[in-house]
Write an enzyme that holds these catalytic residues in place. Sequence first.
Site, PDB file in Angstrom:
ATOM      1  CG  HIS A   1      -0.450   0.307   2.516  1.00 39.00           C
ATOM      2  ND1 HIS A   1      -0.475   1.575   3.038  1.00 39.00           N
ATOM      3  CD2 HIS A   1       0.098  -0.477   3.477  1.00 39.00           C
ATOM      4  CE1 HIS A   1       0.021   1.565   4.275  1.00 39.00           C
ATOM      5  NE2 HIS A   1       0.381   0.335   4.559  1.00 39.00           N
TER       6      HIS A   1
ATOM      7  CG  ASP B   1       2.964   1.414   7.948  1.00 41.62           C
ATOM      8  OD1 ASP B   1       2.620   1.045   6.821  1.00 41.62           O
ATOM      9  OD2 ASP B   1       2.227   1.343   8.951  1.00 41.62           O
TER      10      ASP B   1
ATOM     11  CD  GLU C   1      -2.596  -1.267   5.435  1.00 39.85           C
ATOM     12  OE1 GLU C   1      -2.374  -2.281   6.114  1.00 39.85           O
ATOM     13  OE2 GLU C   1      -2.311  -0.113   5.837  1.00 39.85           O
ATOM     14  CD  GLU C   2      -1.354   2.798   7.532  1.00 38.76           C
ATOM     15  OE1 GLU C   2      -1.940   2.147   8.411  1.00 38.76           O
ATOM     16  OE2 GLU C   2      -0.122   2.782   7.396  1.00 38.76           O
TER      17      GLU C   2
ATOM     18  CG  ASP D   1       2.088  -2.742   5.446  1.00 33.05           C
ATOM     19  OD1 ASP D   1       2.596  -1.612   5.402  1.00 33.05           O
ATOM     20  OD2 ASP D   1       0.935  -2.946   5.851  1.00 33.05           O
TER      21      ASP D   1
ATOM     22  CG  HIS E   1       0.407   3.908  12.449  1.00 33.20           C
ATOM     23  ND1 HIS E   1      -0.829   3.322  12.629  1.00 33.20           N
ATOM     24  CD2 HIS E   1       0.924   3.303  11.349  1.00 33.20           C
ATOM     25  CE1 HIS E   1      -1.033   2.403  11.704  1.00 33.20           C
ATOM     26  NE2 HIS E   1       0.027   2.377  10.908  1.00 33.20           N
TER      27      HIS E   1
END
Length: 704
Positions: free
Chosen positions: A343, A353, A390-391, A419, A505
């Site tokens: 993604h 990420d 995706e998140e 990922d 994140h």
Amino acid sequence: MVSKIISSIIAITTTLSYFFGSTPPKSYYHSLFISPSLSNNESISHHLYTLTRRPHLAGSEANAEAASYVLSTLSNNQIKSHLAEYAVLLTYPDSRSLTLIRPSPEPPISFTLRQEVYEGDPYADVADQVEPTFHAYAKSGAVKGPVAYVNYGRVEDYTKLKEMGINVSGAIVLARYGEIYRGDIVENAYDAGAIGVLIYTDRKDFGGVKWFPDDKWMPPSGVQVGTVLNGVGDPTTPGWPSSIEGCERLSNEEVEEGGNVPLIPSLPISGADGEEILRSIGGVVANDSWQGDKNAPVYRVGPGPGIIDLSYKAKQVISTIQNVIGIIEGAEEPDRFVLLGNHRDAWTFGGADPNSGTAALLEVADRLEKLQKRGWKPRRTIIFCNWDAEEYGLVGSTEWVEENREMLASKAVAYLNVDVAVSGAEFQASATPQLDQLITETTKLVQDPNNSSQTVYELWVQNTDRPQVNIGRLGGRGSDYGAFVQHIGVPSTDIYFGNGYPVYHSMYDDFVWMSNFGDPTFRRHQAAASIWGLVVLQLADEEILPFSYDSYVQELQKGAEDLNTELSDKSISLNPLLKSIGKMGKAVMQINNEIKEIKETKGWAFMWKTQPWKVREINDRLMMAERALTDRDGLPGRSWYKHLIYAPSKHNDYGSKCFPGIDDAVENAKSLNSEDSWHSVQHEIWRVSRVVMQSSLVLRGELT
């Protein structure tokens, strides 16, 4: 050493091809793919730098620009590419506030809820483009109540509180990240009677003496944002695609009734804010395993006397998301698909990420273009998938799989996911079991990026406490393999270097963090691309699919043994399951012998000329055996999850157990301890035994 062996193989193969005037065998191109001459860590670094220059949340202009970059890069590598767009429900923060009301005479604290830039931060000029910290799909609302500390917010944590005589009904709970999925933290809190949830990053799990940019650890103001959706895909179109031209949608009320969005407000907060709130909590001292690090205050469970005043309002928007799809058509079996995916959307900059994975994806594309220039063509079609949203809950991949479900169910050989390609040094892999051997053998061919004198396989073994590698399973809802494995039953893998990372994140997951701590030389990215691409090549090019179902039988046997231990004192029969596993073992032996006989007595070239249908038929059996492990009705209460062997745990979407339907039924029966509940356990055992039997029949390739 590894690179020298590869170079020798290439040289010998090239010489033989020159003298005999023949096209090099596929193995030549596979060796060339992982050779130093084709890989480029500077190119990977450039891709990552370009993709992470701005925050690019799903639905944003910056993310659309990132999609254009991926699309143009694939196209420039002679890969026919297009955008697959969907109109989906996304949420963003409109307003939020958080106040701690402390016992008199202490004044209240209104938290800024802001991640701080640091001196010399090269992204300070675009930091204001980072969305304010929030949980996607969190419920809007204003709540006020005493605060209670609930450790990680697991079911067992609430059980412990109940044993201590602590009632959190009417309270706002404070939980720390880790152990389970944040959406389950919120749902468990609701089930316990809480009216709101705060989730913070504890120093014990994410912090250090020094922190980013001086070290890899999360800064005190860092916040792990994320989704709290307890489902997958667009919540307004459960089970069908969110067409850009218009489609049936559930109303907001119907979405709430569906049970996949939270029913109480929540907010992610920093470690510093979490500790400040913990200082206001009195009552019983939490046990040692619930405490923080040595510098943390004493953790008490409350509730109160501190009072939390929490307000959150979300913007709900139907936004256009863009998957980028690239296709290299197969020369001999164009109707068989080998898919690789990653993604693109990120909560902030996406240094690890997900764009370490996107950079690796583009590196694979670049190398395959170089192979095509040298005359290589894949036997089967290779499909590049760069997912969006995706998140928010695997939205882009889920919508695409739902739209293309029948095509994929009949033609997909495997889906290979990456990922976070790199967040550290250790190699990790998860897969459906028939791909275990392929992954293991592939890592024996790729040089360890940390030590040129050994392979990734040798690195992998060193990081385990057993004489063999440890391959995980794909039952959790952690990434885009979910729709492929759990909804339509496609064999899948997920590979990466690292084992979690502190700035996950947060605003600090950027190119600086990666180039200083994650992979300064970008050689781990190179290795990830080598393993990923080589698995793709072998699945796309080998005449017979390199699947081994022996591992699957072993996995099922172990799952049955665990069940037998758990249910030994119950009047439950595992005979149906054990018999079906036994028959699957015999079917695996049969197809293995067929393959061995062809290889030893006649050879593939002879078979392709005289009986090409036989090779195709064996491949179809290997490919479709995974599909047979799905059930059209899905798991009880979770019908989207069709796979009866692998699916997320009911109380932790990141975790899973073998036979999830049986596991859910056992947990329910232990709670109710009624005749009907234990009958449901037996029913789920029968259901699993039937799909295992179906898989056996597919492997045998014979009608009853």
